[in-house]
Scaffold this motif. Structure first.
Motif, mmCIF file in Angstrom:
data_model
loop_
_atom_site.group_PDB
_atom_site.id
_atom_site.type_symbol
_atom_site.label_atom_id
_atom_site.label_comp_id
_atom_site.label_asym_id
_atom_site.label_seq_id
_atom_site.Cartn_x
_atom_site.Cartn_y
_atom_site.Cartn_z
ATOM 1 N N LEU A 1 0.829 -1.209 0.000
ATOM 2 C CA LEU A 1 0.000 0.000 0.000
ATOM 3 C C LEU A 1 0.860 1.255 0.000
ATOM 4 C CD1 LEU A 1 -2.785 -0.940 2.580
ATOM 5 C CD2 LEU A 1 -2.964 -0.896 0.089
ATOM 6 N N ILE A 2 1.926 1.241 0.781
ATOM 7 C CA ILE A 2 2.814 2.404 0.840
ATOM 8 C C ILE A 2 3.519 2.604 -0.491
ATOM 9 C CG2 ILE A 2 4.896 3.333 1.935
ATOM 10 C CD1 ILE A 2 3.900 1.892 4.541
ATOM 11 N N ARG A 3 3.981 1.521 -1.106
ATOM 12 C CA ARG A 3 4.634 1.641 -2.426
ATOM 13 C C ARG A 3 3.673 2.225 -3.458
ATOM 14 N NH1 ARG A 3 6.397 -3.751 -1.139
ATOM 15 N NH2 ARG A 3 8.496 -3.621 -0.285
ATOM 16 N N ARG A 4 2.431 1.763 -3.443
ATOM 17 C CA ARG A 4 1.441 2.297 -4.386
ATOM 18 C C ARG A 4 1.203 3.783 -4.147
ATOM 19 N NH1 ARG A 4 -3.292 -2.276 -4.873
ATOM 20 N NH2 ARG A 4 -1.944 -3.963 -5.585
ATOM 21 N N ASP A 5 1.171 4.177 -2.892
ATOM 22 C CA ASP A 5 0.991 5.595 -2.571
ATOM 23 C C ASP A 5 2.185 6.409 -3.057
ATOM 24 O OD1 ASP A 5 -0.682 7.594 -1.490
ATOM 25 O OD2 ASP A 5 0.528 7.652 0.330
ATOM 26 N N GLN A 6 3.391 5.864 -2.901
ATOM 27 C CA GLN A 6 4.583 6.543 -3.417
ATOM 28 C C GLN A 6 4.489 6.693 -4.935
ATOM 29 O OE1 GLN A 6 7.639 3.882 -1.859
ATOM 30 N NE2 GLN A 6 8.409 5.533 -0.570
ATOM 31 N N ASP A 7 4.042 5.636 -5.615
ATOM 32 C CA ASP A 7 3.900 5.698 -7.072
ATOM 33 C C ASP A 7 2.886 6.766 -7.479
ATOM 34 O OD1 ASP A 7 5.740 3.657 -7.346
ATOM 35 O OD2 ASP A 7 4.234 2.106 -7.753
ATOM 36 N N ARG A 8 1.756 6.825 -6.759
ATOM 37 C CA ARG A 8 0.746 7.850 -7.064
ATOM 38 C C ARG A 8 1.301 9.252 -6.857
ATOM 39 N NH1 ARG A 8 -2.862 4.088 -4.847
ATOM 40 N NH2 ARG A 8 -2.557 4.932 -2.763
ATOM 41 N N GLU A 9 2.062 9.431 -5.778
ATOM 42 C CA GLU A 9 2.652 10.744 -5.510
ATOM 43 C C GLU A 9 3.647 11.120 -6.609
ATOM 44 O OE1 GLU A 9 3.461 14.361 -3.760
ATOM 45 O OE2 GLU A 9 1.827 12.977 -3.364
ATOM 46 N N HIS A 10 4.452 10.162 -7.047
ATOM 47 C CA HIS A 10 5.413 10.422 -8.119
ATOM 48 C C HIS A 10 4.680 10.793 -9.408
ATOM 49 C CE1 HIS A 10 8.440 9.035 -11.227
ATOM 50 N NE2 HIS A 10 9.012 10.048 -10.626
ATOM 51 N N LEU A 11 3.628 10.045 -9.725
ATOM 52 C CA LEU A 11 2.842 10.348 -10.925
ATOM 53 C C LEU A 11 2.217 11.740 -10.825
ATOM 54 C CD1 LEU A 11 1.621 9.572 -13.626
ATOM 55 C CD2 LEU A 11 -0.206 8.402 -12.376
#
Length: 79
Positions: free
Chosen positions: A35-45
Motif C-alpha cells: 500500500l505504501i509503495r502504491r501511494d509513493q507511485d501515485r505521488e510520483h505520478l
C-alpha cells in the motif's frame, strides 16, 4: 529494516487480515508495504503530471499523439 507498530480498530485489522488472505500476502506487513509503495507511485505520478502541466511548451494530446506512442512502443519491443 526498521519496525513500525500501528494500532488499528478491530474492524480495520479484520479488513487487513482478509486482504492478506485473499490477495496471497504472507503477512500484514507485506500488505502494508505494498500500500505504501502504491501511494509513493501515485505521488510520483502526481508530481510528473503537475510538472508536465506547468511546462512552457504544452503538448497536444490527441489521437495522433497516442498513435505515435504506440509506434514508439512497438519499435522498442512492446506490443
Amino acid at each position: 529494516m526498521s519496525t513500525m507498530n500501528i494500532s488499528l480498530p478491530e474492524s480495520l485489522k479484520s479488513f487487513v487480515d482478509r486482504q492478506v488472505s485473499r490477495r496471497g500476502y504472507g503477512t500484514s506487513s507485506e500488505y502494508v508495504r505494498e500500500l505504501i509503495r502504491r501511494d509513493q507511485d501515485r505521488e510520483h505520478l502526481r508530481v510528473l503530471l503537475l510538472d508536465g502541466a506547468a511546462a512552457s511548451d504544452p503538448v497536444v494530446v490527441d489521437p495522433a499523439y497516442f498513435d505515435g506512442l504506440r509506434v514508439r512502443a512497438v519499435e522498442r519491443g512492446g506490443r
